[in-house]
Design an enzyme around this catalytic site. Structure first.
Site, PDB file in Angstrom:
ATOM      1  N   HIS A  71       0.824  -1.199   0.000  1.00 13.35           N
ATOM      2  CA  HIS A  71       0.000   0.000   0.000  1.00 13.35           C
ATOM      3  C   HIS A  71       0.862   1.255   0.000  1.00 13.35           C
ATOM      4  CE1 HIS A  71      -2.632   2.991   2.248  1.00 13.35           C
ATOM      5  NE2 HIS A  71      -3.269   2.792   1.119  1.00 13.35           N
ATOM      6  N   GLU A  74       1.699   2.028  -3.481  1.00 13.17           N
ATOM      7  CA  GLU A  74       0.572   2.624  -4.206  1.00 13.17           C
ATOM      8  C   GLU A  74       0.598   4.147  -4.106  1.00 13.17           C
ATOM      9  OE1 GLU A  74      -3.857   3.739  -3.340  1.00 13.17           O
ATOM     10  OE2 GLU A  74      -3.504   1.626  -2.868  1.00 13.17           O
ATOM     11  N   HIS A  75       0.930   4.647  -2.930  1.00 14.45           N
ATOM     12  CA  HIS A  75       1.035   6.089  -2.737  1.00 14.45           C
ATOM     13  C   HIS A  75       2.281   6.652  -3.416  1.00 14.45           C
ATOM     14  CE1 HIS A  75      -1.968   7.005   0.609  1.00 14.45           C
ATOM     15  NE2 HIS A  75      -2.137   5.715   0.375  1.00 14.45           N
ATOM     16  N   GLU A 151      -4.553   8.105   7.004  1.00 17.58           N
ATOM     17  CA  GLU A 151      -5.549   7.253   6.358  1.00 17.58           C
ATOM     18  C   GLU A 151      -5.976   6.114   7.286  1.00 17.58           C
ATOM     19  OE1 GLU A 151      -6.034   4.596   2.245  1.00 17.58           O
ATOM     20  OE2 GLU A 151      -4.162   5.658   2.660  1.00 17.58           O
TER      21      GLU A 151
END
Length: 451
Positions: A71, A74-75, A151
């Site tokens: 993840h 992904e950023h 997040e």
């Protein structure tokens, strides 16, 4: 039953197909040098195109010390390459009215965009630049660490998200599928840039890459654009390379049933009851879709009618399922005031049991199949949905069902299929999660009553 289009795997020759579909469209697949797979669905008359670059690597593939890296990447892939900085990546899509985003799953990570067909070359160039050449600069890494922690904090503030994450962990136990996709605050704070960089270099390569596009797309042109982008990224595009083998998985020991009460000072309790379900490629997945539609898939479903309409116990209630390579999960959800939890759990169990004990009626089966068929047809009018279908078919299933074949498979589901599956699901250990203002083991008390 219909016979879906087989997606040729490693060692099967050139690995291409060209298949006409309803409405004048074309489905095409090519394996490029390096083992890159390209799949397209041309949709005549479409002025837009949706395109994605996906690697068959998800959170379950992280090594110890790397949890949260998938993840994190992904950023970070949006934060710059040698050819573009973060602002230039954003501006490339904004100036043509396009959209770009990404999604991390347990078994894949996807970067995708939707643009006018005239801008498809730009979209492929930017996406391939990000996937092949992200710099993961130390300053951007630390800034994004803070963003990801925010997040996670946002998710922790949503009791429904907490319930779903806790439920997934309960069903899959210590297996990697039970881990949160985004990591935990502890893993994100501790993971070093070097670990994320190593994860990137290990998992992002041509044999892992699947590029799919749907809409106003020309297959041969897309293949040329992908090869150009991969070459610019410095990837080794060996002519005889083959894609990585599709994930076959392993036997996952079944976790025992569990009851979890999460104390949160909320006005509403969030409830999840369920357990293990079907793998992604299980032939009974069409029966699973019908089962969900009957039990909790809409306003005429049994959960909605009994819990909300007849008893007024909850505003939101539904059932759901998710499938992965070796196993899946199935659950029933409701949100209600804390004082109604006992009654809601009892109704959930009653409705699940009734589905396993008695065949659904012909009218109920017809409505469920009609609901699923209509939703499928309407959903596939969107280029993004068709793009995602190609990606899932290539990475997870190894076969591609046309729209008509899928509709035929749904129509072939019988009342006995649904009843047998509901009964099978009840043989797996059940887990119950209750999130709300409870200081005692309410979930434990209620789960014992459903045995």
């Amino acid at each position: 039953m219909p016979r879906p289009l087989d997606l040729e795997g490693p060692g099967s020759g050139v690995g291409t197909f060209d298949h006409a579909v309803e409405g004048g469209g074309r489905l095409q697949r090519t394996v490029l040098p390096g083992g890159i797979r390209v799949l397209t669905e041309a949709m005549p008359g479409q002025r837009s195109v949706s395109v994605s670059a996906t690697v068959a690597v998800g959170s379950r593939d992280e090594h110890d010390g790397h949890h949260g890296s998938t993840h994190f990447l992904e950023h970070l892939l949006f934060k710059g390459t040698p050819r573009r900085d973060a602002l230039e990546i954003a501006e490339a899509f904004d100036e043509v009215g396009g959209e770009a985003n990404a999604a991390t799953g347990k078994e894949s990570t996807s970067y995708f965009a939707r643009v006018l067909d005239a801008d498809r070359a730009m979209a492929v160039d930017v996406l391939l630049d990000m996937v092949t050449s992200a710099t993961l600069e130390p300053e951007a890494f630390e800034l994004e660490r803070g963003v990801i922690l925010e997040e996670i904090a946002m998710t922790e503030d949503d009791p429904a998200d907490v319930a779903h994450e806790t439920f997934t962990g309960a069903v899959f136990g210590q297996h990697a599928l039970g881990r949160p996709i985004g990591g935990t605050p502890e893993t994100i704070r501790s993971v070093p840039r070097e670990a994320v960089l190593e994860h990137y270099r290990r998992t992002y390569g041509p044999s892992e890459l699947v590029v799919t596009a749907a809409g106003g797309v020309d297959h041969d042109e897309l293949c040329e654009l992908v090869l150009a982008g991969a070459a610019l990224g410095g990837w080794d595009l060996a002519p005889d390379a083959r894609p990585v083998a599709r994930r076959t998985g392993e036997t996952i020991p079944e976790a025992p049933g569990s009851a979890t009460t999460v104390n949160r000072p909320t006005e509403q309790a969030n409830i999840l009851l369920g357990g293990r379900a079907l793998p992604a490629g299980d032939p009974r997945r069409f029966a699973m879709s019908v089962l969900n539609a009957v039990l909790g898939g809409g306003m005429s479903s049994r959960l909605f009618q009994e819990i909300r309409e007849r008893r007024g116990l909850a505003y939101s209630t539904y059932s759901f399922s998710s499938g992965y390579t070796e196993a899946g999960l199935f659950g029933l959800y409701a949100g209600c005031t804390p004082g109604k939890v006992t009654e809601v759990v009892a109704v959930m169990d009653e409705q699940w049991r009734a589905l396993a004990d008695t065949p659904v009626s012909a009218d109920e089966l017809r409505r469920a199949v009609g609901q699923l068929s209509g939703s499928l047809v309407l959903g596939l009018e969107d280029t993004g949905s068709r793009m995602a279908r190609l990606t899932r078919s290539e990475i997870s299933l190894g076969e591609l069902w046309t729209l008509e074949e899928t509709l035929e498979a749904l129509r072939a589901v019988t009342a006995a299929d649904v009843q047998d599956l509901a009964a099978d699901l009840r043989t797996s250990p059940r887990s119950l999660v209750v999130v709300g203002p409870f200081t005692h083991d309410l979930a434990g008390e209620l789960l014992a009553r459903t045995a």
